[in-house]
Write an enzyme that holds these catalytic residues in place. Structure first.
Site, PDB file in Angstrom:
ATOM      1  N   GLY A  11      30.725 115.465 -85.531  1.00 38.48           N
ATOM      2  CA  GLY A  11      29.514 115.506 -86.342  1.00 38.48           C
ATOM      3  C   GLY A  11      29.697 114.757 -87.646  1.00 38.48           C
ATOM      4  O   GLY A  11      30.752 114.189 -87.926  1.00 38.48           O
ATOM      5  N   SER A  75      27.964 123.096 -85.277  1.00 37.98           N
ATOM      6  CA  SER A  75      26.605 123.668 -85.256  1.00 37.98           C
ATOM      7  C   SER A  75      25.582 122.555 -85.356  1.00 37.98           C
ATOM      8  O   SER A  75      25.778 121.601 -86.110  1.00 37.98           O
ATOM      9  CB  SER A  75      26.362 124.616 -86.440  1.00 37.98           C
ATOM     10  OG  SER A  75      25.025 125.115 -86.388  1.00 37.98           O
ATOM     11  N   TYR A 145      19.008 129.323 -87.189  1.00 33.53           N
ATOM     12  CA  TYR A 145      20.127 128.735 -87.944  1.00 33.53           C
ATOM     13  C   TYR A 145      20.528 129.650 -89.093  1.00 33.53           C
ATOM     14  O   TYR A 145      21.694 130.001 -89.246  1.00 33.53           O
ATOM     15  CB  TYR A 145      19.694 127.375 -88.476  1.00 33.53           C
ATOM     16  CG  TYR A 145      20.760 126.602 -89.225  1.00 33.53           C
ATOM     17  CD1 TYR A 145      21.906 126.154 -88.580  1.00 33.53           C
ATOM     18  CD2 TYR A 145      20.598 126.303 -90.580  1.00 33.53           C
ATOM     19  CE1 TYR A 145      22.867 125.432 -89.266  1.00 33.53           C
ATOM     20  CE2 TYR A 145      21.558 125.571 -91.265  1.00 33.53           C
ATOM     21  CZ  TYR A 145      22.689 125.133 -90.608  1.00 33.53           C
ATOM     22  OH  TYR A 145      23.641 124.417 -91.290  1.00 33.53           O
ATOM     23  N   TYR A 159      36.588 139.863 -90.537  1.00 34.59           N
ATOM     24  CA  TYR A 159      37.952 139.476 -90.114  1.00 34.59           C
ATOM     25  C   TYR A 159      38.893 139.443 -91.311  1.00 34.59           C
ATOM     26  O   TYR A 159      40.075 139.750 -91.194  1.00 34.59           O
ATOM     27  CB  TYR A 159      37.935 138.121 -89.388  1.00 34.59           C
ATOM     28  CG  TYR A 159      37.844 138.304 -87.891  1.00 34.59           C
ATOM     29  CD1 TYR A 159      36.685 138.812 -87.316  1.00 34.59           C
ATOM     30  CD2 TYR A 159      38.927 138.010 -87.063  1.00 34.59           C
ATOM     31  CE1 TYR A 159      36.605 139.016 -85.951  1.00 34.59           C
ATOM     32  CE2 TYR A 159      38.850 138.217 -85.693  1.00 34.59           C
ATOM     33  CZ  TYR A 159      37.689 138.718 -85.141  1.00 34.59           C
ATOM     34  OH  TYR A 159      37.617 138.936 -83.800  1.00 34.59           O
ATOM     35  N   ARG A 186      16.184 114.518 -90.486  1.00 34.01           N
ATOM     36  CA  ARG A 186      16.249 114.938 -91.879  1.00 34.01           C
ATOM     37  C   ARG A 186      15.702 113.852 -92.786  1.00 34.01           C
ATOM     38  O   ARG A 186      15.576 112.680 -92.397  1.00 34.01           O
ATOM     39  CB  ARG A 186      17.675 115.330 -92.255  1.00 34.01           C
ATOM     40  CG  ARG A 186      17.958 116.736 -91.755  1.00 34.01           C
ATOM     41  CD  ARG A 186      19.295 117.230 -92.160  1.00 34.01           C
ATOM     42  NE  ARG A 186      20.320 116.651 -91.322  1.00 34.01           N
ATOM     43  CZ  ARG A 186      21.564 117.108 -91.296  1.00 34.01           C
ATOM     44  NH1 ARG A 186      21.921 118.124 -92.054  1.00 34.01           N
ATOM     45  NH2 ARG A 186      22.452 116.537 -90.513  1.00 34.01           N
TER      46      ARG A 186
HETATM   47  N1  UDP Z   1      11.036 115.903 -95.006  1.00 34.87           N
HETATM   48  C1  UDP Z   1       9.983 115.022 -95.149  1.00 34.87           C
HETATM   49  N2  UDP Z   1       9.847 114.005 -94.231  1.00 34.87           N
HETATM   50  C2  UDP Z   1      10.709 113.827 -93.185  1.00 34.87           C
HETATM   51  C3  UDP Z   1      11.791 114.715 -93.070  1.00 34.87           C
HETATM   52  C4  UDP Z   1      11.923 115.754 -93.983  1.00 34.87           C
HETATM   53  O1  UDP Z   1       9.201 115.137 -96.081  1.00 34.87           O
HETATM   54  O2  UDP Z   1      10.491 112.889 -92.392  1.00 34.87           O
HETATM   55  C5  UDP Z   1      11.175 116.993 -95.979  1.00 34.87           C
HETATM   56  C6  UDP Z   1      11.308 118.385 -95.359  1.00 34.87           C
HETATM   57  O3  UDP Z   1      10.061 118.954 -95.096  1.00 34.87           O
HETATM   58  C7  UDP Z   1      12.072 119.110 -96.448  1.00 34.87           C
HETATM   59  C8  UDP Z   1      12.913 118.029 -97.096  1.00 34.87           C
HETATM   60  O4  UDP Z   1      12.345 116.791 -96.718  1.00 34.87           O
HETATM   61  O5  UDP Z   1      11.180 119.628 -97.408  1.00 34.87           O
HETATM   62  C9  UDP Z   1      14.368 118.043 -96.642  1.00 34.87           C
HETATM   63  O6  UDP Z   1      14.357 118.126 -95.258  1.00 34.87           O
HETATM   64  P1  UDP Z   1      15.648 117.954 -94.375  1.00 34.87           P
HETATM   65  O7  UDP Z   1      15.203 118.007 -92.955  1.00 34.87           O
HETATM   66  O8  UDP Z   1      16.390 116.767 -94.831  1.00 34.87           O
HETATM   67  O9  UDP Z   1      16.583 119.187 -94.683  1.00 34.87           O
HETATM   68  P2  UDP Z   1      16.358 120.702 -95.147  1.00 34.87           P
HETATM   69  O10 UDP Z   1      16.763 120.685 -96.560  1.00 34.87           O
HETATM   70  O11 UDP Z   1      14.913 121.110 -94.997  1.00 34.87           O
HETATM   71  O12 UDP Z   1      17.260 121.466 -94.258  1.00 34.87           O
END
Ligand code: UDP
Length: 311
Positions: A11, A75, A145, A159, A186
């Site tokens: 990962g 994960s 998650y 543990y 993301r």
């Molecule tokens: N986000 C967005 N457009 C995208 C992907 C994510 O606006 O194409 C927003 C998402 O709704 C969140 C933030 O960016 O508010 C960060 O999202 P990410 O999936 O990177 O990680 P998270 O912090 O939510 O786990």
């Protein structure tokens, strides 16, 4: 020579950890079932003191020989991944944590759990300190998650208390850098991909929600300092510089010189409105704080995505 097991080695963070430990002279065994990891991330480790075992850590783990450290990083870690594979996400956080802790106990190895800022859910306390218990919806789409990681923390402490295993818990906040999957959904990979292709950049909600983004080399540095420290309570690892998602989208569009426009899309369910780590504990106890600025990190990440997308 110390020997470490890294789960989730193929990962994003796992592969960077492996590389850093090898550089420091640690012998590394890497495990991954490649559900969300990519073997390409560890190809460069061939020929070094590295062994790869393809294994799903939700099943019993058998490993010959001594082990000094176990770093449990397996994960799914992006919202679209845990929507796609919710049961695997729950299993790796629960059964996978149990199995790796059992292995730590059997080998007398020190154990580092990759926990997450998601244990704070949609936080009602801002910034988040380690003594905040969080605001998590257990039955929402992100619950698989969040709750798996909360269970993992509870199991790790059990543990520690019952079996005397030497444990460390890192609550990792948003981390970015080379080797993120372009399609992991993301914000940073999505925005780079869209900006580089000239597509619309999809900001969810009104883009006013915030995140605080840490470059991967800083995260790895904090994680290894924590592993070598004597703190067995959770420690936030992240960058305290907070910005809105809209500001992030604008930064990426300008960094790439793209002509993409921002379009607004519905906010995913239970998307946290704010997120910023209080890193006082890591600063004081680990002598650690991030060094790479957001702009510098984005520059390095841009180089990676440009090559990856062959533009
Ligand atoms: N986000 C967005 N457009 C995208 C992907 C994510 O606006 O194409 C927003 C998402 O709704 C969140 C933030 O960016 O508010 C960060 O999202 P990410 O999936 O990177 O990680 P998270 O912090 O939510 O786990």
């Amino acid at each position: 020579m110390p020997r470490a097991l890294i789960t989730g080695v193929a990962g994003f963070i796992g592969s960077h950890l492996a590389e850093r430990l090898l550089d420091e002279g640690v012998s590394v065994v890497g495990m991954d079932n490649l559900l969300t990891g990519d073997i390409v991330n560890i190809e460069r480790l061939a020929g070094r003191d590295f062994v790869f075992i393809r294994h799903d850590v939700t099943n019993y783990i058998h490993l010959e020989g001594p082990l000094d450290f176990i770093l449990h990083f397996a994960s799914p870690a992006s919202p679209i991944d845990y929507l796609r594979v919710p049961i695997q996400t729950l299993k790796v956080g629960s059964l996978g944590t149990h199995n790796t802790l059992g292995l730590a106990k059997a080998k007398g190895a020190r154990y580092l759990l990759a926990s997450t800022s998601e244990v704070y859910g949609d936080p009602l306390v801002h910034p988040q300190r380690e003594d905040y218990w969080g605001n998590v919806n257990p039955v929402g789409p992100r619950g698989v998650y969040d709750e798996a990681k909360r269970f993992a923390e509870a199991m790790t402490m059990a543990y520690n208390r019952v079996h005397g295993v030497s444990t460390r818990i890192a609550r990792i906040f948003n981390t970015f850098g080379p080797r993120m999957r372009v399609d992991d959904g993301r914000a940073i990979p999505a925005f780079f991909g869209q900006a580089l292709r000239g597509d619309d950049v999809t900001v969810f909600g009104d883009g006013g929600q915030t995140r605080s983004l840490c470059y991967v080399s800083d995260t790895v540095d904090g994680l290894l300092r924590l592993m070598r420290s004597d703190i067995d309570t959770p420690v936030n690892i992240g960058n305290a510089e907070e910005l809105s998602i809209r500001a992030l989208a604008e930064k990426i569009i300008s960094a790439t010189g793209s002509r993409s426009r921002i379009v607004l899309r519905p906010l995913p369910v239970d998307d946290p409105k704010v997120r910023q780590p209080d890193i006082s504990l890591a600063r004081e106890a680990l002598g650690w704080e991030p060094r790479i600025t957001l702009d510098e990190g984005l520059k390095r990440t841009f180089d990676f995505f440009r090559k990856k997308l062959s533009l």
